[in-house]
Design an enzyme around this catalytic site. Structure first.
Site, PDB file in Angstrom:
ATOM      1  N   ASP A  41       0.837  -1.196   0.000  1.00 18.49           N
ATOM      2  CA  ASP A  41       0.000   0.000   0.000  1.00 18.49           C
ATOM      3  C   ASP A  41       0.875   1.250   0.000  1.00 18.49           C
ATOM      4  O   ASP A  41       1.991   1.234   0.515  1.00 18.49           O
ATOM      5  CB  ASP A  41      -0.876   0.040   1.256  1.00 18.49           C
ATOM      6  CG  ASP A  41      -1.911  -1.075   1.284  1.00 18.49           C
ATOM      7  OD1 ASP A  41      -2.242  -1.589   0.206  1.00 18.49           O
ATOM      8  OD2 ASP A  41      -2.372  -1.423   2.382  1.00 18.49           O
ATOM      9  N   TYR A  69       5.392  -8.633   8.995  1.00 17.07           N
ATOM     10  CA  TYR A  69       5.038  -7.218   9.095  1.00 17.07           C
ATOM     11  C   TYR A  69       5.120  -6.735  10.535  1.00 17.07           C
ATOM     12  O   TYR A  69       4.932  -7.507  11.469  1.00 17.07           O
ATOM     13  CB  TYR A  69       3.587  -6.991   8.625  1.00 17.07           C
ATOM     14  CG  TYR A  69       3.313  -7.327   7.190  1.00 17.07           C
ATOM     15  CD1 TYR A  69       3.389  -6.345   6.192  1.00 17.07           C
ATOM     16  CD2 TYR A  69       2.943  -8.619   6.823  1.00 17.07           C
ATOM     17  CE1 TYR A  69       3.104  -6.656   4.869  1.00 17.07           C
ATOM     18  CE2 TYR A  69       2.668  -8.930   5.499  1.00 17.07           C
ATOM     19  CZ  TYR A  69       2.751  -7.947   4.528  1.00 17.07           C
ATOM     20  OH  TYR A  69       2.478  -8.254   3.219  1.00 17.07           O
ATOM     21  N   ASP A  83      -7.760   1.758   6.784  1.00 13.93           N
ATOM     22  CA  ASP A  83      -6.492   2.349   7.226  1.00 13.93           C
ATOM     23  C   ASP A  83      -6.688   3.841   7.472  1.00 13.93           C
ATOM     24  O   ASP A  83      -7.771   4.403   7.240  1.00 13.93           O
ATOM     25  CB  ASP A  83      -5.351   2.074   6.235  1.00 13.93           C
ATOM     26  CG  ASP A  83      -5.575   2.694   4.864  1.00 13.93           C
ATOM     27  OD1 ASP A  83      -6.209   3.759   4.780  1.00 13.93           O
ATOM     28  OD2 ASP A  83      -5.116   2.117   3.862  1.00 13.93           O
ATOM     29  N   ARG A 182      -4.608  -4.927   6.993  1.00 11.42           N
ATOM     30  CA  ARG A 182      -5.712  -3.995   7.238  1.00 11.42           C
ATOM     31  C   ARG A 182      -6.978  -4.743   7.657  1.00 11.42           C
ATOM     32  O   ARG A 182      -7.779  -4.234   8.447  1.00 11.42           O
ATOM     33  CB  ARG A 182      -5.994  -3.174   5.979  1.00 11.42           C
ATOM     34  CG  ARG A 182      -4.993  -2.058   5.739  1.00 11.42           C
ATOM     35  CD  ARG A 182      -5.324  -1.304   4.476  1.00 11.42           C
ATOM     36  NE  ARG A 182      -5.192  -2.146   3.298  1.00 11.42           N
ATOM     37  CZ  ARG A 182      -5.768  -1.880   2.124  1.00 11.42           C
ATOM     38  NH1 ARG A 182      -6.539  -0.816   1.989  1.00 11.42           N
ATOM     39  NH2 ARG A 182      -5.576  -2.665   1.097  1.00 11.42           N
TER      40      ARG A 182
END
Length: 293
Positions: A41, A69, A83, A182
């Site tokens: 993203d 992550y 987000d 997300r």
């Protein structure tokens, strides 16, 4: 192989798309034949692997690997994009947030570990009838993507911080390809009835490629980077079969050689340390599915 074939592990900066990095790569590497392994993203930073020349033919195998992550979830509001960059569609009261305990948060997140069914965020690169989902959302369409099976092997809470308006949760995640971080934030907020979205996302690893081999984006843009060769990457992501000159000759013509035990797909590397082909075991033997010689 020549230096026109290989890979660069880029540490992507924020506020840019994966395609922006590819566009810079085409200029820096001097070729149009550049692709990436796994979209990040615009708000996200971290590992983005670029393949160039014949390296683009191996990207799909890197993309299929698991990923790690670091992220921060904000509880207290839901957004259209799941987000911080999206429009807020609901907010929780301070009283509602006070009802959410640390134990509640950890319990819900623990239930997301393992093989689960996850609905991707609507604002994503998933294609719907040939068009990216995020393009449909930005055109005003309202829809939900179908859930898919993903595997989350690690989901650890590293810190929880509280304020009157939000609860901030730092997490570390290791997951299969196709997992949306997300969506973890969204689903946590929904389960606790306070809404949730992602405020920070950094990819720290793709397959066996971590931050230790990454080039900061600004250095890459300036042409200061170290490329990884086809053989080095093939040895990282495949089981390897060392082959002799006769086998190299057969494979270079696309012919089948004798099968090997082990992985279904593996890399054939010559005595001179060149990647000759990717092989797949079949009834008739080891068939080349991609020839590089």
């Amino acid at each position: 192989m020549s230096t026109t074939d290989g890979f660069v592990v880029v540490d992507k900066a924020g506020a840019m798309t994966s395609h922006d990095v590819v566009a810079v790569g085409r200029r820096v590497l001097g070729t149009r034949k550049v692709g990436h392994a796994g979209t990040l993203d615009p708000m996200a930073t971290g590992i983005l692997i670029l393949g160039f020349g014949h390296g683009t033919r191996l990207l799909q195998y890197i993309t299929d690997g698991d990923k790690s992550y670091r992220a921060t979830i904000a509880l207290g509001a839901a957004t259209v994009t799941d987000d911080v960059e999206g429009e807020v569609i609901s907010k929780a009261s301070a009283a509602d947030l006070l009802k959410v305990s640390d134990e509640d948060i950890k319990k819900v997140l623990s239930e997301m570990r393992g093989v689960i069914s996850q609905r991707p965020s609507s604002v994503s690169a998933v294609k719907v009838d040939g068009k990216r989902a995020h393009e449909r959302v930005r055109a005003g369409e309202v829809f939900e993507l179908a859930s898919r099976e993903v595997t989350i092997s690690q989901l650890d809470v590293t810190e929880i911080r509280r304020s009157e308006k939000a609860i901030q949760i730092d997490i570390e995640v290791t997951c299969s390809a196709g997992t949306f971080i997300r969506a973890i934030a969204r689903d946590l907020g929904n389960a606790l009835n306070v809404g949730g979205h992602l405020t920070f996302l950094r990819r720290s690893r793709v397959a066996s490629f971590g931050e230790d081999v990454a080039t900061p984006f600004e250095d890459f843009k300036a042409g200061q980077f170290k490329a990884l060769g086809l053989v080095e990457v093939a040895r990282r992501i495949f089981q390897v079969r060392e082959i002799d000159a006769a086998e190299s000759q057969e494979l270079s013509f696309g012919r089948t050689i004798s099968a090997s035990d082990g992985a279904q797909i593996y890399a054939a590397i010559s005595e001179s340390n060149e990647l000759i082909a990717l092989l797949e075991n079949r009834e008739e033997g080891a068939k080349p599915i991609a020839v590089f010689a």
